[in-house]
Design a protein around this motif. Structure first.
Motif, short mmCIF file in Angstrom:
data_model
loop_
_atom_site.label_atom_id
_atom_site.label_comp_id
_atom_site.label_asym_id
_atom_site.label_seq_id
_atom_site.Cartn_x
_atom_site.Cartn_y
_atom_site.Cartn_z
N LEU A 1 4.33 -8.53 6.92
CA LEU A 1 3.18 -8.93 6.12
C LEU A 1 2.58 -7.77 5.35
CD1 LEU A 1 1.42 -11.46 8.52
CD2 LEU A 1 3.00 -11.92 6.64
N SER B 1 12.27 -11.38 4.44
CA SER B 1 11.33 -12.32 5.04
C SER B 1 11.94 -13.69 5.35
CB SER B 1 10.10 -12.49 4.14
OG SER B 1 10.49 -12.89 2.84
N ASN C 1 1.38 -6.47 11.86
CA ASN C 1 1.62 -6.87 10.48
C ASN C 1 2.82 -6.15 9.88
OD1 ASN C 1 -0.46 -8.74 10.37
ND2 ASN C 1 -1.95 -7.27 9.59
#
Length: 312
Positions: A52, A70, A47
């Motif tokens: 994330l 991102s 992650n």
């Protein structure tokens, strides 16, 4: 470095709970396995790599890009999580197609890329069916198709072989190898030591949020080579096989099953035992099955770090 996935002194805490701590890694192209029991930090690390979650401290760069970029990052990265959740009512094709459309592909390109990815995971016949009717293995494959669809340079796959039958597992391993051969960075998490041995170019061993070993698969295996393997053998004449097994210098212990149809062998030379079994089978003892009895890495961790958490 723009040709590596780099983590510099990365830590992640969830309140007072440790996710990972002081991780320093430089991951090259090829297949890299993150290995460890549940709670070791594998998913947290993934992650973090995919942006994330943000690190509590430290810096992460994926082929030169920061993980907070991102929009750029997910053009070069595909992520297949282990969580089995899908939008209601979608077919397999619609699931992959809609992801590509959200990523900016026009309808024609998205359709072509979706079908190509679905075919790569051998799910074309089921692509027009609702995902709700898929088996666990089929749902795993359609998630892989989504991660692959936009031809990412980096693939991050959390327990990607879970739920797959042996044939599908073999096909997926071949797919990972093909991607790696084309220069892709394939990051896989697993708690199955046998899978890691078959798949990986390099391995990162995690325990309680810390990296306890890393390197090419052969060098990491050398760190655990003294750890005895336990092998379960089902055969026609277990007592005769037990006697032959005990004659091997690296055999530590042999236990015959109560049903007299097999035995459990503890050895420091699993490869030598397998070769011996080939010879035994040629000489009349019927071998029904041979399987590792300690496939998961928990026993390896007990050897590497002990119950006190100190690396040996």
């Amino acid at each position: 470095m723009n040709d590596r996935i780099v983590l510099e002194n990365v830590s992640k805490f969830y309140g007072e709970i440790l996710g990972v701590n002081r991780v320093n890694l430089s991951i090259p192209p090829g297949i890299t396995s993150l290995v460890g029991p549940n709670g070791s930090g594998k998913t947290t690390l993934m992650n973090l790599m995919t942006g994330l979650v943000r690190p509590t401290r430290g810096e992460i760069r994926v082929l030169g890009y920061r993980t907070n970029e991102s929009e750029v990052l997910f053009k070069i990265l595909g992520y297949c999580t282990q969580f089995d959740a899908f939008p209601k009512g979608l077919t397999g094709f619609q699931f992959v197609y809609s992801y590509l459309r959200l990523g900016g592909r026009d309808s024609e390109a998205a359709s072509q890329l979706a079908w190509r990815a679905i075919e790569r995971v051998n799910l074309a016949e089921a692509a027009t069916r609702n995902i709700a009717a898929y088996s666990k293995g089929m749902r795993q494959r359609i998630r892989l198709a989504q991660a692959l669809a936009h031809d990412p340079r980096v693939l991050v796959l959390d327990e990607p072989l879970n739920g797959l039958d042996p044939l599908a597992r073999s096909e997926m391993i071949a797919l990972f190898r093909s991607a790696a051969a084309q220069g892709c960075y394939v990051i896989i998490s697993s708690h199955i030591l046998h899978e890691v041995d078959v798949i990986s170019d390099q391995v990162i061993l995690l325990s309680n949020g810390y990296v306890v070993a890393e390197g090419q698969i052969h060098s990491v295996r050398s760190e655990i080579q003294e750890h005895p393997a336990q092998i379960l053998i089902r055969c026609s004449r277990p007592r005769e096989l037990a006697a032959k097994t005990m004659a091997c210098n690296q055999t530590i212990e042999v236990c015959i099953h109560h049903d007299e149809r097999g035995l459990l062998v503890k050895t420091r030379d699993a490869d030598g035992l397998y070769l011996m079994l080939n010879q035994v089978a040629l000489n009349g003892i019927e071998i029904e099955s041979v399987a590792p009895a300690d496939d998961d890495v928990n026993s390896v961790y007990e050897y590497l770090i002990g119950n006190d958490g100190v690396v040996r």
